[in-house]
Design a protein around this motif. Structure first.
Motif, PDB file in Angstrom:
ATOM      1  N   GLY A   1       9.233  19.801   3.765  1.00 52.49           N
ATOM      2  CA  GLY A   1       9.564  20.861   4.716  1.00 52.49           C
ATOM      3  C   GLY A   1      10.434  20.442   5.880  1.00 52.49           C
ATOM      4  O   GLY A   1      10.728  21.266   6.744  1.00 52.49           O
ATOM      5  N   ALA A   2      10.864  19.175   5.921  1.00 51.77           N
ATOM      6  CA  ALA A   2      11.742  18.765   7.015  1.00 51.77           C
ATOM      7  C   ALA A   2      13.049  19.528   6.888  1.00 51.77           C
ATOM      8  O   ALA A   2      13.623  19.602   5.810  1.00 51.77           O
ATOM      9  N   SER A   3      13.499  20.133   7.987  1.00 51.90           N
ATOM     10  CA  SER A   3      14.756  20.869   7.899  1.00 51.90           C
ATOM     11  C   SER A   3      15.551  20.596   9.158  1.00 51.90           C
ATOM     12  O   SER A   3      15.112  19.877  10.042  1.00 51.90           O
ATOM     13  N   GLY A   4      16.725  21.172   9.209  1.00 49.10           N
ATOM     14  CA  GLY A   4      17.528  21.027  10.409  1.00 49.10           C
ATOM     15  C   GLY A   4      18.562  19.921  10.321  1.00 49.10           C
ATOM     16  O   GLY A   4      19.279  19.674  11.268  1.00 49.10           O
ATOM     17  N   TYR A   5      18.657  19.239   9.158  1.00 52.24           N
ATOM     18  CA  TYR A   5      19.714  18.242   9.021  1.00 52.24           C
ATOM     19  C   TYR A   5      20.992  18.921   8.577  1.00 52.24           C
ATOM     20  O   TYR A   5      20.972  19.879   7.795  1.00 52.24           O
ATOM     21  N   ASP A   6      22.128  18.401   9.086  1.00 48.31           N
ATOM     22  CA  ASP A   6      23.411  19.001   8.740  1.00 48.31           C
ATOM     23  C   ASP A   6      24.186  18.160   7.730  1.00 48.31           C
ATOM     24  O   ASP A   6      24.902  18.703   6.906  1.00 48.31           O
ATOM     25  N   VAL A   7      24.049  16.827   7.831  1.00 51.57           N
ATOM     26  CA  VAL A   7      24.709  15.961   6.848  1.00 51.57           C
ATOM     27  C   VAL A   7      23.685  14.912   6.402  1.00 51.57           C
ATOM     28  O   VAL A   7      23.015  14.308   7.239  1.00 51.57           O
ATOM     29  N   ILE A   8      23.563  14.703   5.099  1.00 52.66           N
ATOM     30  CA  ILE A   8      22.633  13.708   4.559  1.00 52.66           C
ATOM     31  C   ILE A   8      23.422  12.768   3.650  1.00 52.66           C
ATOM     32  O   ILE A   8      24.434  13.176   3.062  1.00 52.66           O
ATOM     33  N   PHE A   9      22.949  11.512   3.521  1.00 50.37           N
ATOM     34  CA  PHE A   9      23.694  10.480   2.779  1.00 50.37           C
ATOM     35  C   PHE A   9      22.911   9.931   1.585  1.00 50.37           C
ATOM     36  O   PHE A   9      22.618   8.733   1.524  1.00 50.37           O
ATOM     37  N   PRO A  10      22.558  10.729   0.591  1.00 54.52           N
ATOM     38  CA  PRO A  10      21.803  10.208  -0.565  1.00 54.52           C
ATOM     39  C   PRO A  10      22.708   9.461  -1.546  1.00 54.52           C
ATOM     40  O   PRO A  10      23.922   9.647  -1.527  1.00 54.52           O
ATOM     41  N   SER A  11      22.096   8.636  -2.415  1.00 54.30           N
ATOM     42  CA  SER A  11      22.860   7.978  -3.482  1.00 54.30           C
ATOM     43  C   SER A  11      23.090   8.963  -4.626  1.00 54.30           C
ATOM     44  O   SER A  11      22.412   9.987  -4.731  1.00 54.30           O
ATOM     45  N   THR A  12      24.032   8.580  -5.488  1.00 53.87           N
ATOM     46  CA  THR A  12      24.471   9.485  -6.559  1.00 53.87           C
ATOM     47  C   THR A  12      23.324  10.157  -7.321  1.00 53.87           C
ATOM     48  O   THR A  12      23.295  11.373  -7.467  1.00 53.87           O
ATOM     49  N   TYR A  13      22.377   9.319  -7.806  1.00 54.02           N
ATOM     50  CA  TYR A  13      21.341   9.910  -8.651  1.00 54.02           C
ATOM     51  C   TYR A  13      20.490  10.907  -7.868  1.00 54.02           C
ATOM     52  O   TYR A  13      20.027  11.903  -8.404  1.00 54.02           O
ATOM     53  N   MET A  14      20.334  10.648  -6.559  1.00 50.73           N
ATOM     54  CA  MET A  14      19.551  11.579  -5.747  1.00 50.73           C
ATOM     55  C   MET A  14      20.358  12.846  -5.460  1.00 50.73           C
ATOM     56  O   MET A  14      19.799  13.933  -5.353  1.00 50.73           O
ATOM     57  N   VAL A  15      21.703  12.710  -5.380  1.00 45.37           N
ATOM     58  CA  VAL A  15      22.543  13.896  -5.231  1.00 45.37           C
ATOM     59  C   VAL A  15      22.327  14.806  -6.441  1.00 45.37           C
ATOM     60  O   VAL A  15      22.178  16.021  -6.303  1.00 45.37           O
ATOM     61  N   GLN A  16      22.270  14.175  -7.631  1.00 43.66           N
ATOM     62  CA  GLN A  16      22.057  14.976  -8.861  1.00 43.66           C
ATOM     63  C   GLN A  16      20.738  15.731  -8.777  1.00 43.66           C
ATOM     64  O   GLN A  16      20.676  16.922  -9.084  1.00 43.66           O
ATOM     65  N   ILE A  17      19.684  15.021  -8.354  1.00 41.94           N
ATOM     66  CA  ILE A  17      18.375  15.674  -8.280  1.00 41.94           C
ATOM     67  C   ILE A  17      18.408  16.818  -7.274  1.00 41.94           C
ATOM     68  O   ILE A  17      17.947  17.929  -7.547  1.00 41.94           O
ATOM     69  N   MET A  18      18.990  16.560  -6.103  1.00 38.17           N
ATOM     70  CA  MET A  18      19.011  17.579  -5.050  1.00 38.17           C
ATOM     71  C   MET A  18      19.848  18.780  -5.475  1.00 38.17           C
ATOM     72  O   MET A  18      19.507  19.926  -5.175  1.00 38.17           O
ATOM     73  N   GLN A  19      20.923  18.500  -6.201  1.00 39.14           N
ATOM     74  CA  GLN A  19      21.764  19.590  -6.680  1.00 39.14           C
ATOM     75  C   GLN A  19      20.989  20.446  -7.690  1.00 39.14           C
ATOM     76  O   GLN A  19      20.979  21.672  -7.604  1.00 39.14           O
ATOM     77  N   GLU A  20      20.295  19.779  -8.622  1.00 33.47           N
ATOM     78  CA  GLU A  20      19.511  20.523  -9.622  1.00 33.47           C
ATOM     79  C   GLU A  20      18.433  21.360  -8.952  1.00 33.47           C
ATOM     80  O   GLU A  20      18.049  22.418  -9.448  1.00 33.47           O
ATOM     81  N   GLN A  21      17.910  20.863  -7.856  1.00 32.87           N
ATOM     82  CA  GLN A  21      16.847  21.571  -7.154  1.00 32.87           C
ATOM     83  C   GLN A  21      17.381  22.640  -6.205  1.00 32.87           C
ATOM     84  O   GLN A  21      16.616  23.247  -5.462  1.00 32.87           O
ATOM     85  N   GLY A  22      18.711  22.838  -6.191  1.00 35.59           N
ATOM     86  CA  GLY A  22      19.284  23.864  -5.327  1.00 35.59           C
ATOM     87  C   GLY A  22      19.134  23.564  -3.853  1.00 35.59           C
ATOM     88  O   GLY A  22      19.006  24.482  -3.037  1.00 35.59           O
ATOM     89  N   MET A  23      19.165  22.281  -3.486  1.00 35.00           N
ATOM     90  CA  MET A  23      18.978  21.927  -2.074  1.00 35.00           C
ATOM     91  C   MET A  23      20.306  21.763  -1.334  1.00 35.00           C
ATOM     92  O   MET A  23      20.320  21.560  -0.127  1.00 35.00           O
ATOM     93  N   LEU A  24      21.435  21.816  -2.077  1.00 35.08           N
ATOM     94  CA  LEU A  24      22.734  21.540  -1.457  1.00 35.08           C
ATOM     95  C   LEU A  24      23.601  22.775  -1.416  1.00 35.08           C
ATOM     96  O   LEU A  24      23.532  23.629  -2.293  1.00 35.08           O
ATOM     97  N   GLN A  25      24.457  22.843  -0.393  1.00 36.40           N
ATOM     98  CA  GLN A  25      25.370  23.976  -0.390  1.00 36.40           C
ATOM     99  C   GLN A  25      26.761  23.534  -0.804  1.00 36.40           C
ATOM    100  O   GLN A  25      27.143  22.381  -0.623  1.00 36.40           O
ATOM    101  N   PRO A  26      27.536  24.453  -1.395  1.00 35.06           N
ATOM    102  CA  PRO A  26      28.890  24.080  -1.831  1.00 35.06           C
ATOM    103  C   PRO A  26      29.751  23.721  -0.623  1.00 35.06           C
ATOM    104  O   PRO A  26      29.596  24.298   0.449  1.00 35.06           O
ATOM    105  N   LEU A  27      30.641  22.759  -0.811  1.00 37.51           N
ATOM    106  CA  LEU A  27      31.524  22.357   0.281  1.00 37.51           C
ATOM    107  C   LEU A  27      32.787  23.209   0.249  1.00 37.51           C
ATOM    108  O   LEU A  27      33.234  23.636  -0.811  1.00 37.51           O
ATOM    109  N   ASN A  28      33.357  23.411   1.427  1.00 39.10           N
ATOM    110  CA  ASN A  28      34.603  24.157   1.529  1.00 39.10           C
ATOM    111  C   ASN A  28      35.755  23.158   1.539  1.00 39.10           C
ATOM    112  O   ASN A  28      35.953  22.441   2.516  1.00 39.10           O
ATOM    113  N   PRO A  29      36.542  23.089   0.437  1.00 42.02           N
ATOM    114  CA  PRO A  29      37.583  22.047   0.337  1.00 42.02           C
ATOM    115  C   PRO A  29      38.626  22.154   1.447  1.00 42.02           C
ATOM    116  O   PRO A  29      39.220  21.153   1.830  1.00 42.02           O
TER     117      PRO A  29
END
Lengths: 342, 286
Positions: free
Chosen positions: A68-96
């Motif tokens: 439940g920790a929230s309020g972070y704006d930028v996080i620095f996970p490693s690749t495999y954790m990015v995959q997990i977080m993406q699958e879990q819908g925890m990330l928002q799309p970036l604006n190129p």
């Protein structure tokens, strides 16, 4: 609880802001992983405050966000954790459009990232896990994982207490992919690690740095940036990249769905990929920012250091550790057998 | 002897500690037990529904060596601690009052330094190029290649070192209350000093002994940091496995099942002690 803290920070911001409320960017990063003066520079340029919170493992960071920790704006996970977080819908799309500096990314490393097009993650730093030895005590060094078979170093060597890294080293030694799901290859790797284990003092993730510095250990398996920080203080320590290939870790920058300062977060990611900023940062943390335009600005000695910037043929044999989802169990089972073996 | 019904005031006085135990001990323990029956999801979370699979997976053939090692090291630690603490407690209790205070202080002083720092001090002492090693090599008790650290014996040594005060203090407290004239009586009746110590003193400090067993055995069973720091690849204990399941494998149900097993293992000796003490009370009452 974290909202509470965030609220406190806001109040503090109000009190110290002299009537003008500066936006606050909340960053969640690994410790000692960014040059502090660059953060100051960002704060001045974007008229904001940056609050940095740190974590010591992807799992700890992930567990805290799930709790439940929230309020972070930028996080620095490693690749495999990015995959997990993406699958879990925890990330928002970036604006190129807000991160034009991604154009400078080194394509050789970009292929390894969780998301090659930077739709939800941008690479930050590259590290690799190889071997370090004491040049004053170890002779006939070969840049190979076979060093772990050296019985003359028995009891004075360590490997990482990390199933993916350590089984991965054995898979590389055997010439297989360190993301294999093939049970036979894993069993072969298991037998190699069990053979190496007889020569090890222990499996160790943190104390190997002190251990190699004090001469307690003569050969250790560890991360290049960490070893290079030891090398700054101890001339006897040398890092080698095993020629069979190594694991490469890529830490990436992501914006979680509940971020408040989305635009500022994009600005921060873009800022860290300005060539001059990326170069300065790499020279401070000894990890490589995969920014091709920055390479020209980095001190040549550092840039050509084969432990920071892998030689092309070794790079070709190296891989990023991927999350295997359900198949992580295969590794857990092999790791249990390794730990239990005599 | 009849138990009086506790009065309202007594209840009120006990209430805060009961609430404390209920919220911070009982509920979390029950949650741990409950999670053991939940399926894991591959992202480190807890799935929905209930399952017995986790309990079945405890039959993993890799566990018995770790369990035996954990129990063996804990029993070893307890036996060594008690055999050192029993004469120590006796000696302190018999020392002149002035000395007694100083001796007790000496037992407690190590607690002024952080537990972790004391373990790291052991790593320095047992360093492969350290003075102790060189001394052992000089005495021909070790050769250049032998390792003092990162083996189960090192774990045992540091566990004994860490837990010894917890055995000395209750044994001292029990010895202090012991009526030493009983030893003199035993001698007068012809017992050898050793026999008097064994058959009069030891039964006399029985409660202290039981407390010392619990105070050493239970923390030893749950050891995690000591085998992690001074243990080697062959010194893993149940505590380390729980940490691995939680942080590396991201399998909370499995970690919970192991923790629940450990909790039950810890409760078993406590129940035995309670029963022993209860039987003694019954014997006194009749």
């Amino acid at each position: 609880m974290f909202r509470y803290v965030a609220a406190l920070f806001m109040v503090a911001g109000l009190l110290t802001g002299c009537g003008e409320r500066k936006p606050v960017l909340h960053v969640y990063n690994w410790a000692d992983y960014m040059k502090p003066s660059l953060v100051r520079q960002f704060e001045e340029e974007f008229n904001c405050r940056v609050v940095i919170d740190t974590f010591d493992s992807n799992e700890a960071m992930y567990a805290r966000l799930r709790a439940g920790a929230s309020g972070y704006d930028v996080i620095f996970p490693s690749t495999y954790m990015v995959q997990i977080m993406q699958e879990q819908g925890m990330l928002q799309p970036l604006n190129p459009d807000l991160i034009p500096n991604t154009a400078h990314l080194d394509p050789a490393y970009q292929e390894m990232a969780a998301d090659a097009d930077c739709t939800h993650a941008v690479p930050y730093m590259i590290s690799n896990a190889g071997l370090a030895y004491r040049a004053d005590s170890v002779e006939d060094v070969k840049p190979s994982w076979a060093m772990l078979d050296r019985t003359d170093l028995r009891g004075r060597m360590t490997m990482l207490d990390d199933m993916r890294e350590t089984i991965g080293a054995a898979l590389k030694y055997l010439g297989y992919s360190l993301n294999t799901r093939n049970v036979e290859e894993l069993e072969e790797a298991r037998d190699v690690v069990i053979r190496w284990k007889r020569n090890l003092a222990k499996f160790e993730n943190e104390q190997y740095k002190n251990g190699i510095a004090s001469g307690e250990f003569l050969l250790v398996h560890g991360y290049n940036g960490d070893i290079m920080q030891v090398m700054e203080e101890n001339e006897h320590v040398v890092y080698i990249v095993p020629e069979e290939g190594v694991s490469i870790a890529l830490d990436e920058m992501v914006i979680p769905v509940d971020a408040r300062q989305v635009e500022l977060a994009h600005a921060f990611i873009n800022f860290l990929h300005r060539p001059e900023v990326a170069a300065e940062n790499t020279e401070y943390v000894f990890f490589l920012c995969p920014n091709a335009a920055a390479y020209e600005l980095i001190d040549d000695e550092l840039l050509n250091d084969p432990s920071i910037n892998l030689e092309p043929e070794i790079l070709a044999r190296s891989e990023v550790i991927e999350d295997l989802g359900e198949d992580n169990r295969l590794y857990t089972a092999v790791w249990d057998e390794i730990k239990a073996a005599r | 002897m009849h138990l009086r019904k506790p009065s309202i005031t007594e209840w009120l006085i006990t209430l805060p500690s009961l609430i404390w135990l209920f919220i911070l001990f009982l509920i979390p323990t029950l949650i741990v037990f409950a999670i053991a029956f939940k399926p894991p999801d591959p992202w480190g979370g807890i799935g929905s529904g209930w399952t017995l699979d986790t309990l079945r997976s405890l039959a993993n053939p890799n566990y018995p060596p770790i369990v035996y090692r954990t129990i063996g090291l804990s029993i070893g630690t307890t036996v060594i601690c008690l055999s050192l603490a029993l004469p120590t407690g006796y000696a302190i209790a018999r020392a002149p009052a002035k000395w007694r205070r100083i001796l007790l202080l000496l037992i407690v002083i190590p607690f002024w330094t952080s537990f972790l720092i004391r373990i790291f001090a052991w790593k320095v002492l047992l360093h492969p190029d350290g003075h102790l090693k060189q001394f052992l090599v000089f005495l021909r008790l070790a050769d250049e290649q032998s390792m003092l650290l990162y083996r189960p014996e090192a774990v045992l040594l540091v566990m004994v070192y860490t837990l010894l005060p917890f055995a000395v203090l209750p044994l001292y407290a029990a010895s202090e209350k012991f009526d030493f004239r009983l030893l003199e009586a035993a001698r007068d009746l012809g017992a050898t000093p050793w026999r008097a110590f064994r058959e009069v003193f030891i039964p006399g400090v029985r409660r202290g002994l039981l407390t010392a067993v619990l105070m050493v055995f239970i923390p030893a069973l749950g050891s995690y940091i000591i085998p992690d720091l001074v243990g080697g690849p062959r010194s893993e204990m149940v505590g380390n496995k729980i940490a691995q399941r939680t942080f590396v494998d991201r399998n909370l149900p499995h970690a919970s099942a192991l923790s629940a097993g450990l909790t039950l293992a810890v409760m078993a000796p406590m129940l035995v002690v309670l029963m022993l003490q209860g039987r003694r009370r019954d014997a006194l009452e009749t």
